[in-house]
Design an enzyme around this catalytic site. Structure first.
Site, PDB file in Angstrom:
ATOM      1  N   ALA A  95      30.320   9.810 -26.494  1.00 14.74           N
ATOM      2  CA  ALA A  95      28.972  10.372 -26.373  1.00 14.74           C
ATOM      3  C   ALA A  95      27.906   9.410 -26.870  1.00 14.74           C
ATOM      4  CB  ALA A  95      28.894  11.684 -27.164  1.00 14.74           C
ATOM      5  N   ASP A 137      26.788   0.367 -35.777  1.00 14.77           N
ATOM      6  CA  ASP A 137      27.437   1.674 -35.944  1.00 14.77           C
ATOM      7  C   ASP A 137      28.202   1.765 -37.257  1.00 14.77           C
ATOM      8  OD1 ASP A 137      26.477   1.771 -33.396  1.00 14.77           O
ATOM      9  OD2 ASP A 137      28.418   1.723 -32.407  1.00 14.77           O
TER      10      ASP A 137
END
Ligand code: GLA
Length: 408
Positions: free
Chosen positions: A134, A183
């Site tokens: 996602a 991330d």
């Protein structure tokens, strides 16, 4: 926002699953969050700037070292897939042929062993609610959660920032995805109620307070319903195109350049016509996006949220037209979101080619947004989207450990 600890239902569920499966409560419980990036997309691997937020969706690991120190077998149960993976420490680790989900665990152990850090075998249960594919960094959250656990169990003393770099190396070398540092960094280093401005060259970072509630605003993530596709090959291709731009621009500017970070917007403007058009577009996205990140940080500091929203909108246009990492569904969702009354700004977030959008909008408009925009989006694209308000939370944390218990 500070998350509830061991008492949180989802943490308690992982602890219960561990206890049931392995016969005693876990000695360690850790968490690591996913992320949403407010602005600064595809800039991290160009040594640039990013502005992500750690979110209240996380990976949780409950684990205990093996009682018998001679026992080298690791057992990991995925609560989500209801599968156990087993492998033996000491020997070089390979990727799992059957359970791709466990490769993030194996990748971290591989890096840990490559650093010659001590390692004991353990049993673990892993679960989480970061949606996969996602663009919300479920894999980074997984890696950072494992790293946080190993660090605590082995008392290795790796600082969170270094842990992020090790997790990135696991992804680059073991999984084979040439991702940047954003991330893993935000998962390890996130701050409650703040975004993090990360300089992806120096790895310096500073929290940027969001103060959204003061203005009645919320961060809304909307999943387009399209699972991110194509991402590895297209991602690596974008990286190569950026490197090509650096080579060509260095020759034209007559000075060595390490990355697109080193190119001023004015310099690119002066030379972009001499570059192959595709390479020029890729470079333009990165150079202007770096500028937008710094402008967004300045605007956040001044409480000028309308300005932040405009920069988010511009970021999306640049990702769509110049970097070409959006897709028709994300474009439709962003267009409808931006047109919805009250929305301050909206863009795709993460690597692209599907996944989620991020928007700033009045908290009291979220219900109406769901009721009005999502059905229109479904009618246009045939995709079911889901939207939720996310909170900015702190980075990875140890929730329970022998040390924590001893300290009371
Ligand atoms: C993925 C990568 C990050 C970053 C983003 C795009 O999430 O893992 O390193 O490059 O895409 O901004």
């Amino acid at each position: 926002m500070t998350l509830p600890g061991l008492e949180a239902p989802r943490v308690a569920a992982v602890v219960a699953a561990f206890t049931e499966r392995y016969g005693a409560p876990p000695a360690y419980v850790v968490r690591a969050p996913g992320r949403v990036n407010l602005i600064g997309e595809h800039t991290d691997y160009n040594d640039g700037f990013v502005l992500p937020v750690a979110i209240d969706r996380e990976m949780i690991v409950a684990a205990s070292p093996k009682a018998d120190r001679e026992d080298l077998e690791v057992r990991v149960w995925s609560a989500e897939y209801e599968v156990e993976d087993r492998f033996t420490l000491g020997a070089p680790l390979a990727r799992s042929p059957e359970h791709p989900w466990v490769d993030y665990m194996r990748g971290m152990l591989h890096i840990w062993q490559a650093c010659a850090f001590k390692l004991r075998a353990f049993d673990a249960v892993i679960a989480g609610d970061v949606p996969q594919g996602a663009g919300l960094s479920s894999s980074a959250a997984y890696e950072v959660a494992i790293g946080t656990f190993l660090n605590e169990m082995m008392a290795t003393g790796v600082a969170p920032r270094q842990l992020a770099v090790l997790a990135q190396k696991a992804e680059n070398r073991f999984i084979g995805v040439q991702c940047g540092i954003m991330d893993q960094f935000i998962s390890a280093m996130g701050r409650p109620d703040a975004a993090l401005l990360i300089d992806c060259r120096s790895l310096d970072s500073r929290p940027v307070p969001l103060r959204l509630a003061e203005q009645g605003l919320a961060i809304v993530i909307t999943h387009s319903g399209v699972r991110r596709g194509l991402v590895d090959s297209a991602y690596n291709e974008r990286r190569q195109q950026c490197e090509e731009a650096v080579r060509l621009l260095a020759a034209r500017l007559g000075r060595p350049l390490k990355a697109l970070r080193d190119v001023e917007p004015g310099e690119l403007k002066a030379h972009e016509k001499a570059l192959p058009p595709l390479v020029a577009r890729r470079a333009r996205h990165v150079v202007t996006e770096n500028e937008r990140v710094l402008l967004a940080v300045e605007a956040l500091g001044q409480g000028k949220l309308a300005r932040v929203g405009k920069l988010m909108n511009d970021s999306h246009a640049s990702l769509r037209d110049d970097f070409e990492v959006s897709c028709p569904e994300l474009d439709a969702l962003v267009r409808l979101t931006q047109a919805f009354e009250g929305v301050v700004g909206a863009r795709m977030t993460g690597a692209g080619f599907g996944g989620c959008t991020v928007a700033l909008m009045p908290r009291d408009r979220v219900e109406a947004f769901r009721a009005e925009v999502l059905p229109t989006y479904a009618a246009e694209t045939g995709q079911q989207a889901t939207a939720w308000v996310c909170a900015a939370v702190g980075g990875a944390a140890v929730l329970d450990s022998p040390l924590k218990r001893a300290l009371g």
